[in-house]
Structures are given as C-alpha cells and as structure tokens.
Write a protein that holds these residues in place. Sequence first.
Motif, PDB file in Angstrom:
ATOM      1  N   SER A 154       0.809  -1.227   0.000  1.00  0.00           N
ATOM      2  CA  SER A 154       0.000   0.000   0.000  1.00  0.00           C
ATOM      3  C   SER A 154       0.838   1.271   0.000  1.00  0.00           C
ATOM      4  CB  SER A 154      -0.966   0.007   1.202  1.00  0.00           C
ATOM      5  OG  SER A 154      -1.785  -1.137   1.196  1.00  0.00           O
ATOM      6  N   ALA A 212     -11.273  -9.072  -1.412  1.00  0.00           N
ATOM      7  CA  ALA A 212     -11.514  -7.919  -0.549  1.00  0.00           C
ATOM      8  C   ALA A 212     -12.111  -6.755  -1.328  1.00  0.00           C
ATOM      9  CB  ALA A 212     -10.209  -7.477   0.122  1.00  0.00           C
ATOM     10  N   SER A 244      -8.659  -2.408  -0.141  1.00  0.00           N
ATOM     11  CA  SER A 244      -8.528  -3.510   0.824  1.00  0.00           C
ATOM     12  C   SER A 244      -7.905  -4.696   0.105  1.00  0.00           C
ATOM     13  CB  SER A 244      -9.902  -3.891   1.376  1.00  0.00           C
ATOM     14  OG  SER A 244     -10.502  -2.780   2.019  1.00  0.00           O
ATOM     15  N   LYS A 245      -7.182  -5.537   0.849  1.00  0.00           N
ATOM     16  CA  LYS A 245      -6.401  -6.590   0.200  1.00  0.00           C
ATOM     17  C   LYS A 245      -6.652  -7.955   0.821  1.00  0.00           C
ATOM     18  CE  LYS A 245      -2.878  -3.337  -1.257  1.00  0.00           C
ATOM     19  NZ  LYS A 245      -3.670  -2.174  -0.819  1.00  0.00           N
ATOM     20  N   SER A 246      -6.682  -8.949  -0.062  1.00  0.00           N
ATOM     21  CA  SER A 246      -6.844 -10.333   0.376  1.00  0.00           C
ATOM     22  C   SER A 246      -6.177 -11.267  -0.629  1.00  0.00           C
ATOM     23  CB  SER A 246      -8.333 -10.692   0.488  1.00  0.00           C
ATOM     24  OG  SER A 246      -8.483 -12.088   0.663  1.00  0.00           O
ATOM     25  N   VAL A 256     -10.402 -14.033   4.566  1.00  0.00           N
ATOM     26  CA  VAL A 256      -9.705 -12.897   5.177  1.00  0.00           C
ATOM     27  C   VAL A 256     -10.747 -11.819   5.414  1.00  0.00           C
ATOM     28  CG1 VAL A 256      -8.005 -11.066   4.781  1.00  0.00           C
ATOM     29  CG2 VAL A 256      -7.498 -13.408   4.088  1.00  0.00           C
ATOM     30  N   GLU A 257     -10.815 -11.306   6.613  1.00  0.00           N
ATOM     31  CA  GLU A 257     -11.816 -10.284   6.915  1.00  0.00           C
ATOM     32  C   GLU A 257     -11.266  -8.913   6.527  1.00  0.00           C
ATOM     33  OE1 GLU A 257     -13.742 -10.497  10.637  1.00  0.00           O
ATOM     34  OE2 GLU A 257     -14.225 -12.614  10.463  1.00  0.00           O
ATOM     35  N   ALA A 258     -11.398  -8.625   5.232  1.00  0.00           N
ATOM     36  CA  ALA A 258     -10.935  -7.347   4.688  1.00  0.00           C
ATOM     37  C   ALA A 258     -11.902  -6.891   3.612  1.00  0.00           C
ATOM     38  CB  ALA A 258      -9.536  -7.499   4.091  1.00  0.00           C
ATOM     39  N   GLY A 259     -12.332  -5.641   3.699  1.00  0.00           N
ATOM     40  CA  GLY A 259     -13.203  -5.079   2.678  1.00  0.00           C
ATOM     41  C   GLY A 259     -14.438  -5.921   2.417  1.00  0.00           C
ATOM     42  N   THR A 267     -15.189  -9.415   3.983  1.00  0.00           N
ATOM     43  CA  THR A 267     -15.756  -9.545   5.332  1.00  0.00           C
ATOM     44  C   THR A 267     -17.190 -10.064   5.252  1.00  0.00           C
ATOM     45  OG1 THR A 267     -14.369  -7.727   6.110  1.00  0.00           O
ATOM     46  CG2 THR A 267     -16.273  -8.310   7.467  1.00  0.00           C
TER      47      THR A 267
END
Length: 431
Positions: A255, A291, A329-331, A406-409, A412
Amino acid sequence: MHNEPLAFRMRPETIDEVIGQEHVIGNNTPLYRMIKNGHVPSLLLYGEPGIGKTSLAYAIAGTSKLPFIALNATVAGKKDVEDVVKEARMTGKVLLFLDEIHRFNKLQQDTLLPHVESGSIVLIGATTENPFHDVNPAIRSRCGEIVQLKRLQPKDLLELLERTLKDEKKGLGKETIEITTEQLEKISEGVNGDARKALTFLESLLAASDEEDGKIIVEDALLTQLLTRISLLGDKKGSHHFNLLSALQKSVRGSDVDAALYYLAQLLEIGDLTAVTRRMLVMSYEDIGLAAPDVGSRVLAATDAAQRLGMPEARIPLATAIIEMCLASKSNSAYKAIDAATKTLHEKPTGEIPMHLRDTHYSGSAALGHGGYVYPHATPVGTFGGWTDQQYLPDSLVHSKFYTPVEAGEETRMAAIHQRLQSFKGKKNPR
C-alpha cells in the motif's frame, strides 16, 4: 578490425578461462575434475541473463574437444534435431548446447532424448526459468545435474574487464586506452552482475570517447552519464527489469503509493508496456482479490485503455489503477485457496466424484448408479438463495479445507456467509 561484438569475442575457450562461478567450475569441484578427466555429463544450466550460461557451455566444449553444436529451442525445428542425431551417429558422440531449453517441444524431445539417454549426445541446456517449474521432466531426468549459476561479483567483472583490455587476440590489447582502475570498478559495480552487459558497456563507452594522438581517453563525466542510463533503464528482458516488476507488485501489496508510482515510471521508461499491464492484472486478483473484487475489472479496463493509447498517454490510466490498488482492501485468500487445492491434487490420489454429482444427461446413466442430486435452489435460505446439505468433495477428501477467508473489505461480508453455511452442515432444515 573485429566484426563480432566484444562480448562474443571474449567468451572463454576452456574451463580454465571461466571467470567466477567457483562453486560450479572451480578447480576443486567435481564438475571441473570430471571434464578434465574426459567425462562430460548432461547438464541443465539455470540462472539470470548474462551470468555465463552460454560461455560455460562453450568452455566445456573447448576443453572436451567434442564435436559441438549450438541450437536455440525457440527456433530449432525437428530437422535441426535430426541433424544433431546424424552427426552423433557419424562421430560417435556430440555435445549439444540447447539455449532456452524450457521451450523444447515434444516432437523435438521424442527425436533427441533416446540418444541423450544412450550417451551419444551430451546435452547442456540453458534456461532463465526455474527448471523445476518450466523444464519438461523427461529432459530433467536425463540431465545428471541442475547447475544454478550465480550473478557475477564486481571483482569477477573487474577481472574480466582487465583481461579484455590486455588480450591482444580477442580483446582490446592492441588499442591504446586511457582508463583507470577506479573507472573499471564503477563499470563492474554498475552492471548488476551481468558479464555481457559489462563488455557491451565498455565497447560503447570507448566508441563514445574522444581520441587524442591515437589514444582513447575515457572521461568520468561520460562514464557516469552512460552508467546512470543503464542503471535507470536496465535490460527489457534482464534481471533488473524483473526486479522492477517485483518491486512494483510488492509496493502495491504494501500500500505504498509513492513507491509503486516510482517503479511504474521506471518500467514505462523501459518501454515494455505488455509486461507492465500483465503484471498489474495479475496483482488485481492475487493481492486485492475478494476484498475488493470490482478492482479486477477496473484494472482490466485501465490496461486495455493503456494498450490502445500507447505511450505516453498510457501512463494515465495505469497510474490511476496503481493508486486504486494501493489504497484498496487486500486479500490473497483466493490465490492461496487454489494453490492449496492444486497441492492436494498433486500429493494425494485423485478422489472419485460422488455418484450424485455425475452426469445424468443421457439414457443409461441410472444403470451406472448416477443420480440422487438435490437441487439447492429448491430450498431457499433467507436472502441467500438456496442451499442444501449434501456432499460435493470425493469421499477421500471430504474433510479438506482449501479456502480460509480474510476479513478485509468486501470479503468480510463473504466470510460471514461462508461461516454461516459451514454451520448449516448436518442440519436438514437450516434457517
């Protein structure tokens, strides 16, 4: 007056002339001793461009005195391979150097490999790609050793440059050149371990230098200017180019907008728009993924626009996409999930597809035991759509888990759905 490039002329003629690669061909290595004793094994030479794969093959040929043939797998056809086989039959044994060996096709293999196995053809293959990923296993199995060459050190390149300046037969020994050790050290340190680039640079430097009374005088200002240029741009297909692509992806993954834009600018200066757009598209799915799943389609639109526009306008949509990816957001969950599934596929026996999932669109399928599938849409679950508890994986893999959310963006929300569906298993009427 020489017509061949300096880098071509200065190739070592025997293994005693090879500079660097002491771990491979040093005086005390098994390979050095074998060749000196008259035995040349089939080899795979692996490493970055310009670090001596071709030179080592020529040096081995010069030491062994075997009939030597060099081919490039990207352009060689079946007839070329057949000619090598004929030569081997006539002379008893041939040393074949095959560059870009990872491009070797099956037809070429079928013609050549039996003769490699019998020993009438000694095969030395060279590749810049990981041989365990990109070289056919049939070739790997017939090469006694995979030799990974290392990038040359500045001291190795300095030795090469000094030897070139003294060599009257192949090098520049007959020229009167005023160049200092400090200037040679700058060249050695500025070409990123690439012997071919070091010699090509020296040749260009001398061609651009002034001559006074028959003496070529190398000036620091000119040397610095040329070194800055090759440091910035590098080689479109060389190691610095791939390092820039790697730095771009890692900066986006981390990022860091400013770093990502800096590496993007360098890559666009080099001019390989195709490599840049391809890597950006991969990044949008590998690093952003679930994400922010809409990013992939927007990066595709940006890279398509860049290809249509060409430079310099292409920099605008690409910069837009890079900034968006940096701040998204990243996953990497999808990337890791497919790799986990592939790993299981290679490491465990392939499971039998459950009978209720098999094709029933033909008469006689029931006689084979196919059928029993329950249509999920027939059992709605809230606003999700439909779901029913039935087995989809083979019996031998029924408890396997490949996807870890993955709980991102946006993921989630998907992770919550995934967890709830998992909790339904074993329940006849989930709500």
